[in-house]
Design a protein around this motif. Structure first.
Motif, PDB file in Angstrom:
ATOM      1  N   ALA A 176      -3.193  11.330  11.242  1.00  0.00           N
ATOM      2  CA  ALA A 176      -4.505  11.383  10.594  1.00  0.00           C
ATOM      3  C   ALA A 176      -5.627  10.957  11.544  1.00  0.00           C
ATOM      4  O   ALA A 176      -5.553   9.903  12.175  1.00  0.00           O
ATOM      5  N   GLU A 177      -6.645  11.804  11.618  1.00  0.00           N
ATOM      6  CA  GLU A 177      -7.854  11.467  12.359  1.00  0.00           C
ATOM      7  C   GLU A 177      -8.952  10.965  11.417  1.00  0.00           C
ATOM      8  O   GLU A 177      -9.782  10.148  11.815  1.00  0.00           O
ATOM      9  N   ILE A 178      -8.943  11.476  10.191  1.00  0.00           N
ATOM     10  CA  ILE A 178      -9.847  11.011   9.138  1.00  0.00           C
ATOM     11  C   ILE A 178      -8.993  10.294   8.102  1.00  0.00           C
ATOM     12  O   ILE A 178      -8.062  10.889   7.550  1.00  0.00           O
ATOM     13  N   VAL A 179      -9.295   9.031   7.849  1.00  0.00           N
ATOM     14  CA  VAL A 179      -8.505   8.244   6.903  1.00  0.00           C
ATOM     15  C   VAL A 179      -9.344   7.942   5.667  1.00  0.00           C
ATOM     16  O   VAL A 179     -10.357   7.250   5.749  1.00  0.00           O
ATOM     17  N   ALA A 210      -7.145   6.532  14.354  1.00  0.00           N
ATOM     18  CA  ALA A 210      -8.061   7.349  13.557  1.00  0.00           C
ATOM     19  C   ALA A 210      -9.444   7.404  14.191  1.00  0.00           C
ATOM     20  O   ALA A 210      -9.825   6.525  14.971  1.00  0.00           O
ATOM     21  N   GLU A 211     -10.194   8.459  13.851  1.00  0.00           N
ATOM     22  CA  GLU A 211     -11.565   8.590  14.339  1.00  0.00           C
ATOM     23  C   GLU A 211     -12.563   7.901  13.420  1.00  0.00           C
ATOM     24  O   GLU A 211     -13.559   7.351  13.869  1.00  0.00           O
ATOM     25  N   ARG A 212     -12.304   7.965  12.117  1.00  0.00           N
ATOM     26  CA  ARG A 212     -13.203   7.339  11.158  1.00  0.00           C
ATOM     27  C   ARG A 212     -12.499   7.134   9.832  1.00  0.00           C
ATOM     28  O   ARG A 212     -11.452   7.730   9.573  1.00  0.00           O
ATOM     29  N   PHE A 213     -13.097   6.292   8.999  1.00  0.00           N
ATOM     30  CA  PHE A 213     -12.609   6.019   7.655  1.00  0.00           C
ATOM     31  C   PHE A 213     -13.647   6.470   6.642  1.00  0.00           C
ATOM     32  O   PHE A 213     -14.859   6.370   6.889  1.00  0.00           O
ATOM     33  N   TRP A 248       0.844  -1.184   0.000  1.00  0.00           N
ATOM     34  CA  TRP A 248       0.000   0.000   0.000  1.00  0.00           C
ATOM     35  C   TRP A 248       0.880   1.234   0.000  1.00  0.00           C
ATOM     36  O   TRP A 248       2.083   1.171   0.205  1.00  0.00           O
ATOM     37  N   ARG A 249       0.244   2.375  -0.238  1.00  0.00           N
ATOM     38  CA  ARG A 249       0.907   3.669  -0.139  1.00  0.00           C
ATOM     39  C   ARG A 249       0.112   4.523   0.847  1.00  0.00           C
ATOM     40  O   ARG A 249      -1.126   4.449   0.881  1.00  0.00           O
ATOM     41  N   SER A 250       0.810   5.322   1.633  1.00  0.00           N
ATOM     42  CA  SER A 250       0.128   6.177   2.600  1.00  0.00           C
ATOM     43  C   SER A 250       0.492   7.637   2.353  1.00  0.00           C
ATOM     44  O   SER A 250       1.530   7.947   1.754  1.00  0.00           O
ATOM     45  N   TYR A 251      -0.365   8.515   2.828  1.00  0.00           N
ATOM     46  CA  TYR A 251      -0.158   9.962   2.650  1.00  0.00           C
ATOM     47  C   TYR A 251      -0.686  10.671   3.890  1.00  0.00           C
ATOM     48  O   TYR A 251      -1.868  10.536   4.244  1.00  0.00           O
TER      49      TYR A 251
END
Length: 354
Positions: A245-248, A296-299, A237-240
């Motif tokens: 991050a709280e919102i993913v 995180a808080e949410r996706f 995978w790649r992440s940014y």
């Protein structure tokens, strides 16, 4: 070959040739037609084989024959053509034959249209054919990755003796971008299991039929052990902006590129947003999603379909965090501003419930 300004579809073909692929069997279909067109131009020039088959069904069975002879081989198509290939893809997996299949996704169902979609996810990731098998699936987002992931696909196909899919949306196939090609072509391996029509391989037998029930179960368990090994070794995978991050956001292909701009816009407004872009759709990068769920808080899953990727994200999160979905279909794609509005709506909803 150096650097070239090239369409993603053509980058697949040149990447295949550099990976040592020497045969292409296919049938043109928009938005994948440039793959067959480029293969017709370049494979014979490299001493390889190009055949425009009478149908996609014939093409994938020609791939079966070439793979059984130990040759690095491939085909390319789009949703309706891939549907016609499903039986033979199951045969390839059952016979443990390596090959590469490029699927450049278009709008559906049925004939749909030639706009970009991501609606072949279930078809290729979940295995649209019959029986117990998996395709290994890579999802490029750039023309460079169309080349790089195709080269990788041939190596992985040989390592696991299994079909590997390069799954891209119509945007990624049609977009022109600079691509840096490797300096030297790969030397494909010689397989001792292949049937090459000589005395050495005369006793080799390639088949997916096991009439004895116990033998078929044993074969299936062998395949399952191989897939378990792939699931442990291959996820990518790649992440940014995932450090805080709280919102993913989660998206693949062209959506991953849109999400980068969305996250930049969100960050400019003080919203701690990040992204995980799956590179392997199977095996799915479950651990990366689960790890993100710890903080995180949410996706928010964004895809060009009715919600196919979101099911795998929800399985990975396993109820630890809310997983929202936003999709466009029919060739439509979301804009970063549109996704910010979606995000604002979710945050307002969370505030009301709080």
């Amino acid at each position: 070959m150096g650097q070239q300004l090239i369409k993603g579809n053509e980058a697949i073909v040149k990447g295949a040739l550099l990976a040592g692929c020497r045969s292409f069997y296919g049938y043109p279909i928009t938005p994948a037609s440039e793959i067959a067109e480029a293969a017709a131009r370049y494979f014979p020039a490299m001493g390889g084989t190009f055949v425009q088959a009478e149908s996609e069904t014939a093409a994938i069975n020609m791939v079966y024959g070439a793979a059984a002879a130990g040759e690095r081989t491939m085909t390319g198509s789009s949703g309706p053509g891939i549907s016609l290939m499903q039986e033979a893809i199951s045969y390839l997996a059952g016979s443990e034959l390596p090959c590469v299949i490029a699927d450049i996704m278009r709008g559906g169902p049925g004939l749909g249209n030639i706009g970009p979609e991501q609606s072949d996810y279930n078809q290729m990731v979940k295995g649209g054919g019959h029986g117990n098998y998996h395709n290994i699936v890579y999802a490029p987002a750039f023309a460079q990755e169309m080349c790089d992931f195709t080269i990788k696909a041939f190596d992985v196909a040989d390592r696991y003796r299994n079909p590997v899919v390069v799954l891209a949306d119509g945007y990624s196939g049609q977009m022109m971008e600079p691509v840096d090609f490797p300096d030297r072509p790969a030397e494909p391996p010689v397989h001792d299991w292949a049937v090459r029509g000589d005395a050495e391989t005369r006793r080799n037998l390639i088949s997916s039929i096991y009439l004895d029930h116990e033998l078929l179960e044993k074969h299936n368990r062998k395949l399952m052990a191989k897939y378990a090994r792939a699931a442990a070794e291959l996820p990518e995978w790649r992440s940014y902006h995932m450090d805080d991050a709280e919102i993913v956001f989660v998206g693949y292909g062209i959506v991953g590129r849109i999400l980068r701009s969305t996250i930049d816009l969100a960050r400019s407004r003080g919203i701690k947003a990040g992204m995980i872009r799956p590179v392997t759709l199977w095996p799915f990068p479950t651990d990366a999603i689960r790890e993100a769920a710890d903080s995180a808080e949410r996706f928010v899953v964004v895809e060009l379909s009715d919600g196919q990727l979101v099911q795998d994200v929800r399985l990975a999160v396993n109820g630890a965090r809310p997983v929202a979905f936003y999709g466009r279909q029919g060739g439509m794609t979301p804009t970063p501003r549109e996704l910010i509005d979606v995000l604002d709506g979710l945050r307002e909803e969370q505030h009301v419930h709080a």
